[in-house]
Motif scaffolding. Structure first.
Motif, PDB file in Angstrom:
ATOM      1  N   GLY A 192     -15.973  24.534 -15.297  1.00 31.76           N
ATOM      2  CA  GLY A 192     -15.004  23.936 -16.204  1.00 31.76           C
ATOM      3  C   GLY A 192     -15.013  22.432 -16.031  1.00 31.76           C
ATOM      4  O   GLY A 192     -15.842  21.872 -15.301  1.00 31.76           O
ATOM      5  N   GLU A 193     -14.087  21.778 -16.663  1.00 35.37           N
ATOM      6  CA  GLU A 193     -13.969  20.329 -16.515  1.00 35.37           C
ATOM      7  C   GLU A 193     -13.483  19.970 -15.114  1.00 35.37           C
ATOM      8  O   GLU A 193     -13.859  18.951 -14.552  1.00 35.37           O
ATOM      9  CB  GLU A 193     -13.006  19.778 -17.568  1.00 35.37           C
ATOM     10  CG  GLU A 193     -12.932  18.280 -17.569  1.00 35.37           C
ATOM     11  CD  GLU A 193     -12.058  17.739 -18.681  1.00 35.37           C
ATOM     12  OE1 GLU A 193     -11.767  16.542 -18.632  1.00 35.37           O
ATOM     13  OE2 GLU A 193     -11.658  18.493 -19.586  1.00 35.37           O
ATOM     14  N   GLY A 238     -10.509  17.964  -9.294  1.00 34.56           N
ATOM     15  CA  GLY A 238      -9.876  17.619 -10.561  1.00 34.56           C
ATOM     16  C   GLY A 238      -8.985  16.418 -10.355  1.00 34.56           C
ATOM     17  O   GLY A 238      -9.373  15.441  -9.726  1.00 34.56           O
ATOM     18  N   ALA A 257     -13.832  27.076 -11.587  1.00 33.09           N
ATOM     19  CA  ALA A 257     -13.081  26.193 -12.492  1.00 33.09           C
ATOM     20  C   ALA A 257     -11.587  26.315 -12.225  1.00 33.09           C
ATOM     21  O   ALA A 257     -11.057  27.397 -12.009  1.00 33.09           O
ATOM     22  CB  ALA A 257     -13.379  26.570 -13.942  1.00 33.09           C
ATOM     23  N   ASP A 261      -9.383  24.513 -14.400  1.00 32.92           N
ATOM     24  CA  ASP A 261      -8.787  23.923 -15.599  1.00 32.92           C
ATOM     25  C   ASP A 261      -7.403  24.485 -15.888  1.00 32.92           C
ATOM     26  O   ASP A 261      -6.506  23.766 -16.328  1.00 32.92           O
ATOM     27  CB  ASP A 261      -9.681  24.138 -16.818  1.00 32.92           C
ATOM     28  CG  ASP A 261     -11.037  23.455 -16.701  1.00 32.92           C
ATOM     29  OD1 ASP A 261     -11.414  23.055 -15.590  1.00 32.92           O
ATOM     30  OD2 ASP A 261     -11.701  23.336 -17.734  1.00 32.92           O
ATOM     31  N   GLN A 314      -4.419  22.606 -14.272  1.00 40.29           N
ATOM     32  CA  GLN A 314      -4.201  21.176 -14.535  1.00 40.29           C
ATOM     33  C   GLN A 314      -2.959  20.949 -15.377  1.00 40.29           C
ATOM     34  O   GLN A 314      -2.550  21.677 -16.164  1.00 40.29           O
ATOM     35  CB  GLN A 314      -5.404  20.554 -15.192  1.00 40.29           C
ATOM     36  CG  GLN A 314      -6.681  20.691 -14.397  1.00 40.29           C
ATOM     37  CD  GLN A 314      -6.628  20.169 -12.974  1.00 40.29           C
ATOM     38  OE1 GLN A 314      -6.161  19.063 -12.741  1.00 40.29           O
ATOM     39  NE2 GLN A 314      -7.087  20.946 -12.026  1.00 40.29           N
TER      40      GLN A 314
END
Length: 179
Positions: free
Chosen positions: A50-51, A69, A174, A176, A179
């Motif tokens: 993921g980001e 992150g 991930a 994400d 977040q």
């Protein structure tokens, strides 16, 4: 103050500090849990991309969780990660620098690395000698306290993390959704 104790984790601080001396570090020491369980508790599926992401490393005495992150993966569910155990987190980035200790889902203490007098909660008596020896029990802007905070996290949880652990494969996933 024990420079040897701080030096034990200086390499980890430097790993997350760039050539411009900017640090982006969010690391949790979780006592007695294996990496797969740590990720399960925060609904991170190993192998996903993921980001944002986290890495969970096996360490002596537990797991070290590194957030890649905004450092919010741990903040999203600290009570889940510390349920039935002890967890210490060190955050150092352009937005904040703090240490937190949770035991069985309860926040025991949280303080800014350079503003101890503004802490929330108290440090258990058995940890006070480490806190004092590392020089984290004062407001000090004159030196880098991140390696000292990492050493304190290790001592507070009994989780030892070395370069050897960091060189091993980690479970990644991930984050994400946190977040």
């Amino acid at each position: 103050m024990s420079d040897a104790m701080a030096e034990e984790y200086a390499w980890l601080y430097q790993e997350f500090t760039d050539d411009a001396d900017d640090t982006w570090l969010c690391i949790s020491f979780v006592q007695g849990l294996i990496p797969r369980e740590v990720l399960r508790r925060i609904d991170v599926i190993p192998g996903t991309i993921g980001e944002f992401g986290v890495e969970a490393y096996a360490a002596d005495g537990g797991t070290v969780l590194i957030d890649y992150g905004w450092g919010t993966s741990v903040d999203a569910a600290p009570e889940l990660l510390s349920s039935g155990t002890t967890m210490a987190t060190v955050v150092a980035n352009i937005k904040s620098d703090n240490f937190s200790l949770l035991i069985d889902g309860d926040l025991i203490t949280k303080f800014g690395l350079y503003g101890y007098s503004y802490r929330h909660g108290e440090v258990p008596e058995n940890l006070l000698p480490h806190l004092q020896e590392l020089g984290l029990d004062r407001d000090d802007l004159t030196e880098n306290l991140v390696p000292r905070a990492l050493a304190f996290a290790s001592r507070a949880t009994g989780v030892r993390f070395s370069r050897r652990h960091f060189a091993q494969d980690a479970l990644t996933g991930a984050s994400d959704h946190l977040q």
